[in-house]
Design a protein around this motif. Structure first.
Motif, PDB file in Angstrom:
ATOM      1  N   PRO A   1       2.166 114.530 -34.541  1.00  0.00           N
ATOM      2  CA  PRO A   1       1.366 113.319 -34.315  1.00  0.00           C
ATOM      3  C   PRO A   1       0.143 113.538 -33.439  1.00  0.00           C
ATOM      4  CG  PRO A   1       3.688 112.821 -34.104  1.00  0.00           C
ATOM      5  CD  PRO A   1       3.576 114.313 -34.231  1.00  0.00           C
ATOM      6  N   ASP A   2       0.249 114.433 -32.476  1.00  0.00           N
ATOM      7  CA  ASP A   2      -0.905 114.668 -31.612  1.00  0.00           C
ATOM      8  C   ASP A   2      -1.997 115.482 -32.305  1.00  0.00           C
ATOM      9  OD1 ASP A   2       0.931 116.790 -31.544  1.00  0.00           O
ATOM     10  OD2 ASP A   2       0.168 117.522 -29.634  1.00  0.00           O
ATOM     11  N   LEU A   3      -1.716 116.029 -33.491  1.00  0.00           N
ATOM     12  CA  LEU A   3      -2.722 116.767 -34.263  1.00  0.00           C
ATOM     13  C   LEU A   3      -3.190 116.017 -35.507  1.00  0.00           C
ATOM     14  CD1 LEU A   3      -1.331 120.408 -34.025  1.00  0.00           C
ATOM     15  CD2 LEU A   3      -3.175 119.362 -32.704  1.00  0.00           C
ATOM     16  N   HIS A   4      -2.790 114.765 -35.650  1.00  0.00           N
ATOM     17  CA  HIS A   4      -3.213 113.986 -36.823  1.00  0.00           C
ATOM     18  C   HIS A   4      -4.734 113.867 -36.907  1.00  0.00           C
ATOM     19  CE1 HIS A   4       0.834 111.759 -37.626  1.00  0.00           C
ATOM     20  NE2 HIS A   4       0.853 113.009 -38.009  1.00  0.00           N
ATOM     21  N   PHE A   5      -5.386 113.736 -35.747  1.00  0.00           N
ATOM     22  CA  PHE A   5      -6.841 113.619 -35.774  1.00  0.00           C
ATOM     23  C   PHE A   5      -7.477 114.895 -36.326  1.00  0.00           C
ATOM     24  CE2 PHE A   5      -6.158 115.824 -31.846  1.00  0.00           C
ATOM     25  CZ  PHE A   5      -7.280 116.625 -31.677  1.00  0.00           C
ATOM     26  N   LEU A   6      -6.927 116.067 -35.979  1.00  0.00           N
ATOM     27  CA  LEU A   6      -7.452 117.326 -36.493  1.00  0.00           C
ATOM     28  C   LEU A   6      -7.199 117.437 -37.994  1.00  0.00           C
ATOM     29  CD1 LEU A   6      -8.853 119.959 -35.781  1.00  0.00           C
ATOM     30  CD2 LEU A   6      -6.615 120.926 -35.251  1.00  0.00           C
ATOM     31  N   LEU A   7      -6.014 117.046 -38.424  1.00  0.00           N
ATOM     32  CA  LEU A   7      -5.713 117.012 -39.848  1.00  0.00           C
ATOM     33  C   LEU A   7      -6.683 116.089 -40.570  1.00  0.00           C
ATOM     34  CD1 LEU A   7      -3.904 117.687 -42.299  1.00  0.00           C
ATOM     35  CD2 LEU A   7      -2.443 115.767 -41.610  1.00  0.00           C
ATOM     36  N   PHE A   8      -6.963 114.938 -39.982  1.00  0.00           N
ATOM     37  CA  PHE A   8      -7.899 113.975 -40.580  1.00  0.00           C
ATOM     38  C   PHE A   8      -9.263 114.621 -40.823  1.00  0.00           C
ATOM     39  CE2 PHE A   8     -11.389 110.981 -39.900  1.00  0.00           C
ATOM     40  CZ  PHE A   8     -11.137 110.057 -40.905  1.00  0.00           C
ATOM     41  N   TYR A   9      -9.798 115.290 -39.817  1.00  0.00           N
ATOM     42  CA  TYR A   9     -11.145 115.851 -39.945  1.00  0.00           C
ATOM     43  C   TYR A   9     -11.205 117.066 -40.861  1.00  0.00           C
ATOM     44  CZ  TYR A   9     -12.819 112.599 -36.504  1.00  0.00           C
ATOM     45  OH  TYR A   9     -13.159 111.440 -35.858  1.00  0.00           O
ATOM     46  N   ILE A  10     -10.211 117.912 -40.815  1.00  0.00           N
ATOM     47  CA  ILE A  10     -10.208 119.076 -41.717  1.00  0.00           C
ATOM     48  C   ILE A  10     -10.013 118.618 -43.155  1.00  0.00           C
ATOM     49  CG2 ILE A  10      -8.898 121.137 -42.356  1.00  0.00           C
ATOM     50  CD1 ILE A  10      -8.988 121.926 -39.499  1.00  0.00           C
ATOM     51  N   ARG A  11      -9.110 117.685 -43.359  1.00  0.00           N
ATOM     52  CA  ARG A  11      -8.911 117.132 -44.694  1.00  0.00           C
ATOM     53  C   ARG A  11     -10.183 116.466 -45.191  1.00  0.00           C
ATOM     54  NH1 ARG A  11      -8.115 112.259 -45.716  1.00  0.00           N
ATOM     55  NH2 ARG A  11      -7.456 111.574 -47.750  1.00  0.00           N
ATOM     56  N   ARG A  12     -10.832 115.729 -44.329  1.00  0.00           N
ATOM     57  CA  ARG A  12     -12.079 115.051 -44.685  1.00  0.00           C
ATOM     58  C   ARG A  12     -13.131 116.062 -45.133  1.00  0.00           C
ATOM     59  NH1 ARG A  12     -14.384 109.827 -44.146  1.00  0.00           N
ATOM     60  NH2 ARG A  12     -12.162 109.457 -44.254  1.00  0.00           N
ATOM     61  N   PHE A  13     -13.241 117.155 -44.409  1.00  0.00           N
ATOM     62  CA  PHE A  13     -14.215 118.176 -44.774  1.00  0.00           C
ATOM     63  C   PHE A  13     -13.866 118.817 -46.112  1.00  0.00           C
ATOM     64  CE2 PHE A  13     -16.772 121.954 -44.592  1.00  0.00           C
ATOM     65  CZ  PHE A  13     -17.928 121.495 -43.980  1.00  0.00           C
ATOM     66  N   LEU A  14     -12.570 118.948 -46.402  1.00  0.00           N
ATOM     67  CA  LEU A  14     -12.154 119.561 -47.659  1.00  0.00           C
ATOM     68  C   LEU A  14     -12.323 118.619 -48.853  1.00  0.00           C
ATOM     69  CD1 LEU A  14      -8.964 121.489 -46.518  1.00  0.00           C
ATOM     70  CD2 LEU A  14     -11.112 122.491 -47.315  1.00  0.00           C
ATOM     71  N   ILE A  15     -12.161 117.314 -48.647  1.00  0.00           N
ATOM     72  CA  ILE A  15     -12.205 116.407 -49.802  1.00  0.00           C
ATOM     73  C   ILE A  15     -13.554 115.748 -50.008  1.00  0.00           C
ATOM     74  CG2 ILE A  15      -9.727 115.967 -49.682  1.00  0.00           C
ATOM     75  CD1 ILE A  15     -10.422 113.145 -48.615  1.00  0.00           C
ATOM     76  N   GLN A  16     -14.441 115.818 -49.036  1.00  0.00           N
ATOM     77  CA  GLN A  16     -15.759 115.198 -49.174  1.00  0.00           C
ATOM     78  C   GLN A  16     -16.835 116.289 -49.233  1.00  0.00           C
ATOM     79  OE1 GLN A  16     -15.927 112.064 -49.765  1.00  0.00           O
ATOM     80  NE2 GLN A  16     -13.813 111.644 -49.214  1.00  0.00           N
ATOM     81  N   PRO A  17     -17.857 116.086 -50.036  1.00  0.00           N
ATOM     82  CA  PRO A  17     -18.925 117.098 -50.143  1.00  0.00           C
ATOM     83  C   PRO A  17     -19.929 116.986 -48.994  1.00  0.00           C
ATOM     84  CG  PRO A  17     -19.330 115.326 -51.688  1.00  0.00           C
ATOM     85  CD  PRO A  17     -18.012 115.023 -51.032  1.00  0.00           C
ATOM     86  N   LEU A  18     -19.450 117.147 -47.776  1.00  0.00           N
ATOM     87  CA  LEU A  18     -20.295 116.986 -46.596  1.00  0.00           C
ATOM     88  C   LEU A  18     -21.279 118.130 -46.405  1.00  0.00           C
ATOM     89  CD1 LEU A  18     -17.541 115.781 -44.114  1.00  0.00           C
ATOM     90  CD2 LEU A  18     -19.197 114.381 -45.340  1.00  0.00           C
ATOM     91  N   LEU A  19     -20.898 119.312 -46.815  1.00  0.00           N
ATOM     92  CA  LEU A  19     -21.732 120.484 -46.581  1.00  0.00           C
ATOM     93  C   LEU A  19     -23.088 120.376 -47.270  1.00  0.00           C
ATOM     94  CD1 LEU A  19     -21.800 123.158 -45.131  1.00  0.00           C
ATOM     95  CD2 LEU A  19     -20.719 124.200 -47.104  1.00  0.00           C
ATOM     96  N   ILE A  20     -23.132 119.725 -48.404  1.00  0.00           N
ATOM     97  CA  ILE A  20     -24.404 119.593 -49.117  1.00  0.00           C
ATOM     98  C   ILE A  20     -25.420 118.801 -48.290  1.00  0.00           C
ATOM     99  CG2 ILE A  20     -23.860 117.518 -50.456  1.00  0.00           C
ATOM    100  CD1 ILE A  20     -25.306 118.932 -52.828  1.00  0.00           C
ATOM    101  N   LEU A  21     -24.918 117.896 -47.441  1.00  0.00           N
ATOM    102  CA  LEU A  21     -25.818 117.121 -46.582  1.00  0.00           C
ATOM    103  C   LEU A  21     -26.485 118.003 -45.524  1.00  0.00           C
ATOM    104  CD1 LEU A  21     -23.643 113.923 -46.064  1.00  0.00           C
ATOM    105  CD2 LEU A  21     -25.547 114.249 -47.658  1.00  0.00           C
ATOM    106  N   LEU A  22     -25.889 119.123 -45.205  1.00  0.00           N
ATOM    107  CA  LEU A  22     -26.496 120.078 -44.281  1.00  0.00           C
ATOM    108  C   LEU A  22     -27.365 121.107 -45.008  1.00  0.00           C
ATOM    109  CD1 LEU A  22     -23.389 120.803 -42.047  1.00  0.00           C
ATOM    110  CD2 LEU A  22     -25.342 119.368 -41.478  1.00  0.00           C
ATOM    111  N   LEU A  23     -26.924 121.511 -46.188  1.00  0.00           N
ATOM    112  CA  LEU A  23     -27.625 122.573 -46.888  1.00  0.00           C
ATOM    113  C   LEU A  23     -28.932 122.108 -47.531  1.00  0.00           C
ATOM    114  CD1 LEU A  23     -24.672 124.579 -48.458  1.00  0.00           C
ATOM    115  CD2 LEU A  23     -26.068 125.149 -46.470  1.00  0.00           C
ATOM    116  N   ILE A  24     -28.996 120.891 -48.009  1.00  0.00           N
ATOM    117  CA  ILE A  24     -30.250 120.422 -48.622  1.00  0.00           C
ATOM    118  C   ILE A  24     -31.399 120.466 -47.614  1.00  0.00           C
ATOM    119  CG2 ILE A  24     -31.447 118.402 -49.577  1.00  0.00           C
ATOM    120  CD1 ILE A  24     -28.934 117.828 -51.205  1.00  0.00           C
ATOM    121  N   PRO A  25     -31.255 119.870 -46.420  1.00  0.00           N
ATOM    122  CA  PRO A  25     -32.364 119.977 -45.468  1.00  0.00           C
ATOM    123  C   PRO A  25     -32.638 121.423 -45.028  1.00  0.00           C
ATOM    124  CG  PRO A  25     -30.793 118.319 -44.746  1.00  0.00           C
ATOM    125  CD  PRO A  25     -30.207 119.001 -45.928  1.00  0.00           C
TER     126      PRO A  25
END
Length: 145
Positions: A108-132
């Motif tokens: 339970p104390d690592l749920h926030f870390l799971l949330f963010y790593i999962r978010r990075f894996l399921i959302q195409p966030l990297l393209i928002l950094l690479l385009i600029p």
């Protein structure tokens, strides 16, 4: 390829990324979707099939990565292909084991870390950094010429 056709194709790539997000519940097994929509700090994680969830998450990452790399190549040039594949591949090799560890422990104390790593894996966030970044690099190269 015509510049306008490349831009229209890149736009269709973004539409495809949006479609992946829109139909995520139909396309991918992810019982954590509803868990993370709520106040997950106060609740126990839902039951899930570990390898099915891990596989679906990795498949989604690969699909988003494929579309994102295609968009980057269309917007810039074929030269960004190798660099993009290395970046996306490296992140997968780094994040997948961490994600798997977090899924197996579900502390339970690592749920926030799971949330963010999962978010990075399921959302195409990297393209928002690479385009600029690629745009800036392209702009600098033109200024030096």
């Amino acid at each position: 390829m015509n510049k306008y056709l490349r831009y229209a194709s890149a736009f269709l790539g973004f539409v495809l990324l949006a479609a992946i997000r829109t139909f995520e519940t139909e396309l991918f097994y992810d019982p954590l979707l509803n868990f993370f929509r709520g106040n997950y700090h106060n609740y126990a994680a839902p039951d899930f099939e570990l390898w099915k969830l891990f596989g679906a998450t990795i498949a989604r990452y690969l699909l988003n990565s494929l579309v994102s790399i295609l968009i980057l190549v269309l917007l810039f040039s074929k030269q960004v292909f190798k660099f993009s594949v290395v970046i996306y591949g490296s992140l997968l090799l780094l994040l997948a084991p961490i994600f798997l560890y977090l899924l197996t422990t579900m502390q339970p104390d690592l749920h926030f870390l799971l949330f963010y790593i999962r978010r990075f894996l399921i959302q195409p966030l990297l393209i928002l950094l690479l385009i600029p970044a690629f745009y800036y690099q392209q702009h600098i190269k033109k200024a030096d010429s």
